[in-house]
Design a protein around this motif. Structure first.
Motif, PDB file in Angstrom:
ATOM      1  N   GLU A 106       0.915  -1.164   0.035  1.00  0.00           N
ATOM      2  CA  GLU A 106      -0.062   0.053   0.051  1.00  0.00           C
ATOM      3  C   GLU A 106       0.967   1.307  -0.256  1.00  0.00           C
ATOM      4  O   GLU A 106       0.657   1.969  -0.795  1.00  0.00           O
ATOM      5  CB  GLU A 106      -0.885  -0.014   1.300  1.00  0.00           C
ATOM      6  N   ARG A 109       2.562   1.571  -3.492  1.00  0.00           N
ATOM      7  CA  ARG A 109       1.881   1.411  -4.754  1.00  0.00           C
ATOM      8  C   ARG A 109       2.113   2.104  -5.705  1.00  0.00           C
ATOM      9  O   ARG A 109       2.096   1.823  -6.935  1.00  0.00           O
ATOM     10  CB  ARG A 109       0.289   1.138  -4.345  1.00  0.00           C
ATOM     11  N   GLU A 110       2.161   3.627  -5.305  1.00  0.00           N
ATOM     12  CA  GLU A 110       2.343   4.717  -6.525  1.00  0.00           C
ATOM     13  C   GLU A 110       3.872   4.566  -7.172  1.00  0.00           C
ATOM     14  O   GLU A 110       3.858   4.627  -8.236  1.00  0.00           O
ATOM     15  CB  GLU A 110       1.990   6.200  -5.809  1.00  0.00           C
ATOM     16  N   LYS A 111       4.838   4.268  -6.404  1.00  0.00           N
ATOM     17  CA  LYS A 111       5.941   4.287  -6.673  1.00  0.00           C
ATOM     18  C   LYS A 111       6.221   2.966  -7.780  1.00  0.00           C
ATOM     19  O   LYS A 111       6.863   3.028  -8.739  1.00  0.00           O
ATOM     20  CB  LYS A 111       7.008   3.973  -5.628  1.00  0.00           C
ATOM     21  N   ILE A 112       5.597   1.889  -7.283  1.00  0.00           N
ATOM     22  CA  ILE A 112       5.511   0.886  -8.257  1.00  0.00           C
ATOM     23  C   ILE A 112       4.938   1.054  -9.579  1.00  0.00           C
ATOM     24  O   ILE A 112       5.657   0.736 -10.597  1.00  0.00           O
ATOM     25  CB  ILE A 112       4.824  -0.706  -7.583  1.00  0.00           C
ATOM     26  N   GLN A 113       3.676   1.616  -9.621  1.00  0.00           N
ATOM     27  CA  GLN A 113       2.931   1.930 -10.723  1.00  0.00           C
ATOM     28  C   GLN A 113       3.872   3.102 -11.761  1.00  0.00           C
ATOM     29  O   GLN A 113       3.769   2.615 -12.866  1.00  0.00           O
ATOM     30  CB  GLN A 113       1.404   2.420 -10.544  1.00  0.00           C
ATOM     31  N   SER A 114       4.693   3.901 -10.785  1.00  0.00           N
ATOM     32  CA  SER A 114       5.284   4.802 -11.768  1.00  0.00           C
ATOM     33  C   SER A 114       6.516   3.911 -12.400  1.00  0.00           C
ATOM     34  O   SER A 114       6.706   4.304 -13.519  1.00  0.00           O
ATOM     35  CB  SER A 114       5.917   5.975 -10.725  1.00  0.00           C
ATOM     36  N   ARG A 116       6.451   0.894 -13.155  1.00  0.00           N
ATOM     37  CA  ARG A 116       5.859   0.032 -14.440  1.00  0.00           C
ATOM     38  C   ARG A 116       5.738   1.072 -15.605  1.00  0.00           C
ATOM     39  O   ARG A 116       5.834   0.440 -16.712  1.00  0.00           O
ATOM     40  CB  ARG A 116       4.743  -0.651 -13.901  1.00  0.00           C
ATOM     41  N   GLU A 117       5.209   2.030 -15.449  1.00  0.00           N
ATOM     42  CA  GLU A 117       5.004   3.020 -16.582  1.00  0.00           C
ATOM     43  C   GLU A 117       6.174   3.242 -17.245  1.00  0.00           C
ATOM     44  O   GLU A 117       6.339   3.422 -18.510  1.00  0.00           O
ATOM     45  CB  GLU A 117       4.194   4.362 -16.074  1.00  0.00           C
ATOM     46  N   ASP A 120       7.570   0.276 -19.304  1.00  0.00           N
ATOM     47  CA  ASP A 120       6.525   0.031 -20.162  1.00  0.00           C
ATOM     48  C   ASP A 120       6.917   0.910 -21.568  1.00  0.00           C
ATOM     49  O   ASP A 120       6.907   0.794 -22.630  1.00  0.00           O
ATOM     50  CB  ASP A 120       4.999   0.092 -20.076  1.00  0.00           C
TER      51      ASP A 120
END
Length: 132
Positions: A106, A109-114, A116-117, A120
């Motif tokens: 939790e 989460r935002e660091k992981i999403q960034s 991933r982006e 990608d």
């Protein structure tokens, strides 16, 4: 060079560790154990509280957790019979690491999403350059 926390395990221990982590590390088992940390729950209550889990996956997860001694299944002699699931003492020992992992997820989460982006986007640029 060993990673922090690395320990030497006796032969065959890696297989045993992998088998345990396969059970307690899958996403549904983690969520079920976390939900049962608040106390015993009936099947329907569990299913409603674990977003996205199908009836079949919940049944399979509970059965596997019961087999491994992490969850108990109690059938009450009512009409219709009611079934309640609870953590065993062994299952309760999983709450600390699972809640720690959930908190970490939790928090990050935002660091992981960034990340991933960014990954990608780099992969897409690389594919685009290769296609030219």
């Amino acid at each position: 060079m060993k990673s922090p926390g690395h320990t030497d395990h006796p032969e065959g221990a890696c297989v045993a560790i992998r088998e345990v982590l396969d059970r307690v590390g899958d996403k549904w088992s983690v969520l079920v154990v976390e939900r049962l940390g608040g106390g015993p729950k009936r099947f329907g209550e569990l299913r409603r509280s674990v977003e996205g889990i199908s009836q079949r996956m919940l049944t399979l997860s509970l059965r596997a957790l019961e087999r491994d001694g992490i969850v108990t299944r109690t059938v009450f002699p009512t009409v219709p019979p009611s079934v309640e699931y609870a953590l065993t003492p062994l299952g309760r020992t999983l709450l600390e690491p699972i809640c720690g992992l959930a908190g970490w997820a939790e928090k990050n989460r935002e660091k992981i999403q960034s990340a991933r982006e960014r990954f990608d986007a780099r992969a897409k640029r690389s594919r685009d350059l290769t296609a030219r």
